[in-house]
Scaffold this active site. Structure first.
Site, PDB file in Angstrom:
ATOM      1  CB  SER A   1      47.511  42.318  49.769  1.00 52.18           C
ATOM      2  OG  SER A   1      46.750  42.779  48.673  1.00 52.18           O
TER       3      SER A   1
ATOM      4  CG  HIS B   1      55.809  42.950  45.646  1.00 58.75           C
ATOM      5  ND1 HIS B   1      54.927  43.828  46.241  1.00 58.75           N
ATOM      6  CD2 HIS B   1      55.098  42.300  44.695  1.00 58.75           C
ATOM      7  CE1 HIS B   1      53.747  43.717  45.671  1.00 58.75           C
ATOM      8  NE2 HIS B   1      53.806  42.793  44.737  1.00 58.75           N
TER       9      HIS B   1
ATOM     10  CG  MET C   1      50.097  43.459  38.722  1.00 63.86           C
ATOM     11  SD  MET C   1      48.352  43.453  38.299  1.00 63.86           S
ATOM     12  CE  MET C   1      47.612  43.479  39.898  1.00 63.86           C
TER      13      MET C   1
ATOM     14  CG  ASP D   1      48.278  36.503  44.300  1.00 65.88           C
ATOM     15  OD1 ASP D   1      47.108  36.862  44.426  1.00 65.88           O
ATOM     16  OD2 ASP D   1      49.241  37.268  44.512  1.00 65.88           O
TER      17      ASP D   1
END
Ligand code: PAF
Length: 275
Positions: A180, A33, A26, A145
């Site tokens: 996060s 990431h 996202m 997650d």
């Protein structure tokens, strides 16, 4: 690196690729990431990253509007790592109102599913769309997650999707806080307190490794310890790694998962335990 906004351009660009590794995100990319994209790179294939804040997976009172959108900075981080960045608009992803959804198994209504109704349905639906669009051989998702990853694995298996799902290890700040995008909502005081979630999980893991078998007591103690420090705890739960069900006696592959709020910020974390 090519940045593509439309589905037709994406399909045309990827038609020539035989082997792709895909990292759906996202955006608002952090080192977690980047580690996933590097892991994708090591697959030695064309690396595709999607950046799309999916409205379907946010509840009406959640942070969809507030969610940080930082495409330019994200692309700068992906330079030299990704071959294609797919950053569609909401209208491009949902040209007509999405009326078909993935119907999820009961496990999706537990843990985060209890506190974010509809979240996993919206998540699974967009992941299926993205997998159909990119058609990668490998897709990578972060273990932070954990429940999301478990649901995606089951969806891919049960719908016979021709893609291998790979989990990436959680990347943490030096004090243990899992990275996060939502960490930036924390005030300074909350940021100082935030690693306590990871520390609490570590305490639970140590107790399990030390031979404690009454998991309910461990869960309750961990929840109470966080609550005492001012957290609004949603759950601390010990589950089987595979499928995330309540672990049968003697289960050797466990995961301790937690979700709790500090002020307005909802944080999640987990630790795997292998006995
Ligand atoms: O983990 C995320 O960032 C999102 O849930 C995902 C998998 C990209 C789907 O929108």
């Amino acid at each position: 690196m090519q940045v593509i906004h439309s589905v037709s351009e994406l399909r045309a660009r990827l038609a020539q690729e035989k082997s792709m590794a895909f990292v759906p995100t996202m955006g608002n990319l952090h080192a977690g990431h980047v580690a996933l994209v590097q892991q994708a790179r090591r697959q030695g294939t064309c690396v595709v990253v999607s950046i799309f804040v999916n409205p379907l997976q946010f509840g009406p009172n959640e942070d969809f509007d507030q969610y940080p959108r930082t495409l330019e900075a994200d692309c700068a981080k992906l330079q030299g790592l990704a071959d294609v960045v797919f950053a569609p608009s909401v209208a491009e992803m949902y040209p007509e109102q999405q009326s078909f959804y993935i119907e999820l198994p009961p496990i999706a209504a537990e843990l985060c599913g209890t506190h974010r109704p509809g979240h996993f349905r919206g998540m699974a639906t967009v992941v299926l769309k993205l997998l159909n669009l990119v058609q990668p051989q490998v897709a990578l998702f972060g273990k932070k997650d954990y429940q999301q990853l478990a649901i995606i694995r089951q969806m891919v298996t049960q719908f016979n999707l021709p893609v291998a799902i790979v989990g990436g290890e959680t990347v943490r700040a030096e004090d243990g806080l899992a990275l996060s995008s939502r960490n930036q909502y924390l005030t300074q005081a909350e940021r100082t307190e935030a690693p306590q979630l990871h520390l609490t999980l570590q305490t639970v893991v140590e107790a399990i490794v030390g031979g404690v078998v009454d998991f309910t007591v461990l869960e309750n103690e961990a929840e109470a310890a966080l609550a005492k420090r001012g957290w609004r705890v949603e759950y601390v739960s010990i589950r089987s790694q595979h499928g995330l069900g309540k672990p049968p006696v003697g289960e050797g592959r466990l995961v301790v998962l937690a979700a709790a709020r500090l002020g307005v910020t909802r944080l999640i974390d987990n630790l795997e335990v292998c006995l």
